[in-house]
Every structure is written in C-alpha cells, then in structure tokens.
Design an enzyme around this catalytic site. Sequence first.
Site, PDB file in Angstrom:
ATOM      1  N   GLY A 159       0.567  -1.233   0.252  1.00 25.18           N
ATOM      2  CA  GLY A 159       0.372   0.248   0.086  1.00 25.18           C
ATOM      3  C   GLY A 159       0.738   1.274  -0.143  1.00 25.18           C
ATOM      4  N   THR A 160       0.537   1.318  -1.007  1.00 22.14           N
ATOM      5  CA  THR A 160       2.254   3.002  -1.274  1.00 22.14           C
ATOM      6  C   THR A 160       1.480   3.510  -2.808  1.00 22.14           C
ATOM      7  OG1 THR A 160       3.955   4.168  -0.861  1.00 22.14           O
ATOM      8  CG2 THR A 160       4.225   2.207  -2.002  1.00 22.14           C
ATOM      9  N   THR A 161       2.171   4.246  -2.970  1.00 25.32           N
ATOM     10  CA  THR A 161       2.994   5.041  -4.412  1.00 25.32           C
ATOM     11  C   THR A 161       4.189   5.729  -4.296  1.00 25.32           C
ATOM     12  OG1 THR A 161       0.216   5.579  -4.653  1.00 25.32           O
ATOM     13  CG2 THR A 161       1.730   6.570  -6.507  1.00 25.32           C
ATOM     14  N   ASP A 171       3.851   9.010  -0.874  1.00 23.66           N
ATOM     15  CA  ASP A 171       2.907   9.625  -0.556  1.00 23.66           C
ATOM     16  C   ASP A 171       3.538   9.323   0.891  1.00 23.66           C
ATOM     17  OD1 ASP A 171       2.931   6.809  -0.926  1.00 23.66           O
ATOM     18  OD2 ASP A 171       0.678   6.583   0.471  1.00 23.66           O
ATOM     19  N   LYS A 212       9.746   7.500   2.561  1.00 27.79           N
ATOM     20  CA  LYS A 212       9.500   6.751   1.746  1.00 27.79           C
ATOM     21  C   LYS A 212      10.493   6.550   0.799  1.00 27.79           C
ATOM     22  CE  LYS A 212       4.946   5.263   2.636  1.00 27.79           C
ATOM     23  NZ  LYS A 212       3.972   4.876   1.596  1.00 27.79           N
TER      24      LYS A 212
END
Length: 212
Positions: free
Chosen positions: A11-13, A28, A44
């Site tokens: 879960g991330t972009t 994000d 990140k």
Amino acid sequence: MPLKPGELDLGTTIIAAEFKDGVVMGADTRATMGSYISTRNANKITQLHEKIHLCRSGSSSDTQAISDIVKYYLQLYSIVNEEPTTLTAAELMRELNYNNKEVLSAAFIVAGWDKHSGGNVYILPLGGTLHKAPFAITGSGSTYIYGYCDSLYRKNMEKEEALNFLKNALALAMSRDGSSGGSIRMAVITEEGVERLYIHNKDIPEYNDLEN
C-alpha cells in the site's frame, strides 16, 4: 486486519521521472498495516549515496534492511573507486532483491544523477528484475495513474513541469487508492545536489482541480 497467508502489503504510491537536468522522485507518506494506518507521515525516499536515492514500496522492514545494505556497499565502493553511478546502485539492489525474492516483499525505484550518464531512473519490481525507464511508478496507487502518466510525461521537461507532473500523479493516486495518502514528499536530484520538498495534505490538489 492482518494479512492472509501469501498476501502482500504494497500500500503506497511511489514515482520517479527524468527531466532536463536530472531526476525527480515522489511518494505519499501513509504507511499501513493491513487496514490500519500506522503513520501518516512516513518517509519513503531514502538516500543511498550523495546523488542517488530510492523510493521504497512493500514491507518497511524488508525495504529498510535492503536499503541499509546497499548504502553500506556504496560507501565502501566510493572509497576505492570513483563515485558510484546510479546503475551501480540499481545493480546492487537487483542482486540482493533477486537472491532473496522468496522471502522479501519489496519493490524499489532507484534514481539519481552521475557524471557519466546524467539523470537516470530504474525500477525494481517484486521478484528482483531491473528495468530502466524515463519514468517509473509502483505501489498499490500506481494502477490508477498509468494512463495519466503515459499521456502527459514528456522528455526534457523543465524542473517545475516535472514537479507538477509528479504532484498531480500522486494526488490522483491518493484520491483513488485507500492505501495511499497523507502528504507528499519529493526530491530533485541534479548535478548541483539534492533538493527535498514537502507538500502538506491540505495543499495537495483535488483530482478534479489539478494544475496544468
């Protein structure tokens, strides 16, 4: 809720793109544990060397461990050789990721600037393969923005154009993907060095009000 056996939490972009003078990277800041948001302000984007950074997606412990190992090897490399290239960092990352693909839940984007080839972007998806690309996106939010990025990315963008491209792409992903959110962190890497940027959640454009 806890992940099911064999289920991956990505879960991330994360995104990176080449532009006229180097590369821009963005991510994000939401970190999740299943359906639980563990933090809204994660970082990140990790520095591997002076002008080489990576974006991390997947298990935080896996990606941090691999990042630390590669950073250590690049420090040793620079002692006995010239400054490492972005490709050197990406190849080290690929070697570790591929050799441990059965136990890792990790995907990366490595990007940076070096005197031999300028700005470069490399993507390392799950499984440890390595691909060079003018721009790269991964994480759960990436599935929502491939068409947007394919249609609007162009080579040799100016710095502000590239930053706007990344900001809008991340804003779109965050508006659709329940696992992406929080604020936006970005890094600009050129011959002159690294510039870090932070866009607070309240300043992120709505998906129907993006800047051109």
